[in-house]
Design a protein around this motif. Sequence first.
Motif, short mmCIF file in Angstrom:
data_model
loop_
_atom_site.label_atom_id
_atom_site.label_comp_id
_atom_site.label_asym_id
_atom_site.label_seq_id
_atom_site.Cartn_x
_atom_site.Cartn_y
_atom_site.Cartn_z
N LEU A 58 0.84 -1.18 -0.07
CA LEU A 58 -0.03 0.17 0.13
C LEU A 58 0.95 1.11 -0.15
CD1 LEU A 58 -3.02 0.99 0.16
CD2 LEU A 58 -2.71 1.02 2.68
N TYR A 59 0.46 2.28 -1.01
CA TYR A 59 1.24 3.43 -1.08
C TYR A 59 0.24 4.56 -0.99
CZ TYR A 59 5.03 0.44 -2.20
OH TYR A 59 6.13 -0.70 -2.17
N MET A 60 0.83 5.54 -0.23
CA MET A 60 -0.15 6.69 -0.04
C MET A 60 0.26 7.84 -0.91
SD MET A 60 -1.25 6.84 3.94
CE MET A 60 -1.75 5.22 4.91
N MET A 61 -0.25 8.59 -1.69
CA MET A 61 0.12 9.63 -2.51
C MET A 61 -0.28 11.02 -1.94
SD MET A 61 0.58 8.36 -6.32
CE MET A 61 1.34 10.12 -6.89
N ASP A 62 0.33 12.20 -2.14
CA ASP A 62 -0.02 13.50 -1.89
C ASP A 62 0.65 14.37 -2.86
OD1 ASP A 62 -1.06 15.84 -0.64
OD2 ASP A 62 0.33 15.99 0.65
N ASP A 63 -0.01 15.08 -3.62
CA ASP A 63 0.44 16.13 -4.58
C ASP A 63 1.45 15.69 -5.33
OD1 ASP A 63 0.52 18.86 -5.59
OD2 ASP A 63 1.99 19.64 -4.10
N GLY A 64 1.31 14.55 -5.92
CA GLY A 64 2.41 13.93 -7.22
C GLY A 64 3.52 13.25 -6.29
N GLU A 65 3.72 13.06 -5.06
CA GLU A 65 4.52 12.24 -4.16
C GLU A 65 3.92 11.16 -3.43
OE1 GLU A 65 6.70 14.96 -1.97
OE2 GLU A 65 7.86 16.12 -3.41
N VAL A 66 5.01 10.18 -3.38
CA VAL A 66 4.64 9.21 -2.42
C VAL A 66 4.73 9.44 -0.79
CG1 VAL A 66 5.14 6.66 -1.88
CG2 VAL A 66 5.04 7.22 -4.27
N ILE A 67 3.82 9.57 0.03
CA ILE A 67 4.09 9.94 1.34
C ILE A 67 5.15 8.84 1.80
CG2 ILE A 67 3.28 9.92 3.64
CD1 ILE A 67 0.44 10.71 2.07
N LYS A 68 6.24 9.47 2.63
CA LYS A 68 7.30 8.62 3.06
C LYS A 68 6.59 7.32 4.23
CE LYS A 68 10.22 12.55 3.39
NZ LYS A 68 10.91 13.47 4.44
N ARG A 69 7.25 6.25 3.72
CA ARG A 69 6.85 5.09 4.52
C ARG A 69 6.93 5.10 6.11
NH1 ARG A 69 3.84 1.17 3.08
NH2 ARG A 69 4.87 0.69 1.16
N LYS A 70 7.88 5.64 6.51
CA LYS A 70 8.08 6.04 8.11
C LYS A 70 6.93 7.09 8.64
CE LYS A 70 11.03 8.45 11.27
NZ LYS A 70 12.13 9.20 11.67
N GLU A 71 6.50 8.01 7.73
CA GLU A 71 5.23 8.53 8.16
C GLU A 71 3.94 7.77 8.27
OE1 GLU A 71 4.67 12.23 6.08
OE2 GLU A 71 6.73 12.67 6.63
N GLN A 72 3.91 6.93 7.07
CA GLN A 72 2.67 5.97 6.94
C GLN A 72 2.56 5.02 8.22
OE1 GLN A 72 2.22 4.13 3.13
NE2 GLN A 72 3.31 5.46 2.35
N VAL A 73 3.84 4.52 8.48
CA VAL A 73 4.05 3.47 9.65
C VAL A 73 3.61 4.13 11.16
CG1 VAL A 73 5.66 2.16 10.77
CG2 VAL A 73 5.62 1.95 8.53
N ILE A 74 4.19 5.33 11.33
CA ILE A 74 3.95 6.16 12.60
C ILE A 74 2.28 6.55 12.67
CG2 ILE A 74 4.02 8.37 13.64
CD1 ILE A 74 6.80 8.61 12.52
N ILE A 75 1.64 6.90 11.61
CA ILE A 75 0.40 7.38 11.66
C ILE A 75 -0.54 6.08 11.62
CG2 ILE A 75 -1.81 8.26 10.42
CD1 ILE A 75 -0.06 10.12 11.89
N ASP A 76 -0.06 4.85 11.27
CA ASP A 76 -0.83 3.46 11.13
C ASP A 76 -0.86 3.13 12.98
OD1 ASP A 76 -2.22 1.37 10.21
OD2 ASP A 76 -0.47 0.18 10.55
N SER A 77 0.38 3.24 13.29
CA SER A 77 0.60 2.91 14.66
C SER A 77 -0.10 3.74 15.74
CB SER A 77 2.09 2.92 15.22
OG SER A 77 2.60 4.22 15.26
N LEU A 78 -0.42 4.88 15.34
CA LEU A 78 -1.30 5.64 16.39
C LEU A 78 -2.69 5.77 16.26
CD1 LEU A 78 0.96 9.08 16.09
CD2 LEU A 78 0.78 7.46 17.87
N THR A 79 -3.19 5.08 15.02
CA THR A 79 -4.61 5.41 14.35
C THR A 79 -5.08 4.05 14.05
OG1 THR A 79 -4.44 5.98 12.31
CG2 THR A 79 -4.26 7.92 13.84
#
Length: 666
Positions: A338-359
């Motif tokens: 799973l890859y999240m995109m925003d404004d033409g960029e792939v959101i950093k995997r580290k950020e995805q992991v952090i938010i997933d762990s929090l929410t």
Amino acid sequence: MRIKKLTISGYKNLNLTLEHTSEAIAVIGNNGSGKSNLLEALSIIFKNLYLEVNNTPFNYKIVYKTSANQIVEVSKDNSQLQYMLDGTAQVSIKEYLPKKVVAIYSGEEDRLWRKCYSPFYFEFIRDINKTAREGIMSYNHMPQMLFLNKYYWHISLLTLILSEAEENKKFVKDVLKINKINKIKFTFSDEEMYGNYQDSLALDFVKSINHKEEYTLQELKDLFNDKGYINNDIYSFLYILFTPDNKKIIENIEILLNDCLTVESLSEGEKKLLLLKSAFEFAVQEDSLFILDEPDAHIHINNKDQIRKLIEPYKKNRQIILTTHSPTITKSIHNDELYMMDDGEVIKRKEQVIIDSLTGEFWNKHQQSTFLSSDKPIILFVEGNHDKIHINNAYSKLVDDYPDLDFEVFHMNGASNIEHIVKGLYTCELYTTKTYLSILDDDDDGIKVNSELSRKTKDMPLFHTMTYPKKKINPNHKGGFTVENMFEFEKYSEAYKKAVDTFSFELKSIKNISDNITTCAKAVLASDSDNFTTEDFANFKFIFQKIQKIKEKYQCLVEEKQNLIEVYFNEAKGVYNITDQRIKLLAESKINRNCTQSTPEKYKNQRNEIINSLQTETNDDFITLKEDYNFDSPSGAAKFVNGGTRNGLTSWKNEDGIKLRELLNE
């Protein structure tokens, strides 16, 4: 094939790098995030690679592994196009390209078809009579770039119902809900069209069925078994014979099913699943790339999991890339796919992991993606969705009084979740560019969380918290105070009466009746508030006044931060303030344990006094500071780090190695 790495820059809003190790790629993001642009860019890349032309209008690098475990690298940098195979430069990599690129698109949009896929289709039609009898591989004799949409429902269903594979029979029965095939009718064009298919196995195929216009399913099965046709052949021949606009031999295929229905009678979702299943099963073999644009579109929520089940068996030998808006599909996709995109960029995997762990327990991936993609400087955390609805409705009415507020509201499903995410955010690196306001109910849970967050974040200027202002609105109010109490009592009373009038009291306990009516009344109020007047939202001004103050404070912080420069000296980190020329030596900086031989005793004593006043850790060579300390000048800070005199303007440098003096001159 398996894409390992993809870099694209300069196509529309794309500036992305995607490194990939899993079996599929699923991309999510808000509208405008670049999901569709990514699929278009991939189609353009392979279109030009198949055609062996160097006119791709953007730079890219793609690395993929073939089924033979060969590593193919293609990179375009301005006018330079380079091919590599297992690390060795190549003149051409045409034989190592995917066998097919298959796009299955939602809706009526045909831009991608016209731009990338139609040239292969029209070339295929022009050369259709060149299908040689000798050594034909039916699935290869289809366009290299294959675009499938609603025009292929009929050949897809016909091939599926002809299949004897148990998996395909089960799909037809359980997913498409087809229990009976009454008859299959063909409409053939005049035999003068046969000239377009001379010396073609496709012509032999159509001659074998052009004895009558109507068949039972078993008659067709027997006929094709006698001829030795397999399902892949049938799908290919039907595509060849049914596709050309002005060269069709088969004008129409009508399948009567379940006594009185046709393909058109299936739901949009069922037809989408039909198209996907037949494409995976019959259109191509391994080493192909599938591009699926929102395959879940129009599919009922109860059937969305069928997408995952459908894709799963084919991931091993086909590269599948899909975009989706469906939380149901996203939930069933592995995190590494799973890859999240925003404004033409792939959101950093580290950020995805952090938010997933929090929410992860109370937000799905799409909510996480929306949060990470938010460009609003102020984020509001509220307990429930009704809080979000009422605050947004209130602002739409009061915007003239607060025209410059720019915020986004996220509901967290309870006060404890707000506490959890706020504590998580201020201990990670994701919060520093925004400011946050938590709005809690004035009840036992809300008051407790508000008190805890106020204590924890009192020295953190980007975090704020409040409860709904009961004392300002109704100081005599008893009990909990929620967003519904922000309205005059008459509004909630009206909603409660509507809830009572529509509620069924049968076979329910008193407590269930009370709880359910309350829940229903809150929902009615949330719905009705769309049409409330500005005066009805008067009490929400207390919230927007708070947000206004936060905004002003945030702007001051931004302006202050613009005057700050992060600088480094050896293993020490500091922040230099351009305005007052002071420098803050940050915690975790390492300073020399001993001073230089030429350092005066007086300074050694002063330095030791400072060290002893701070929390530190000491080893043989260094002292590590555990808290910040301010110096009046860069040289004073550099002297402290070094243990002897140093020129701070040349010792301190930014992360690119540029000296502070040069930075100030700029």
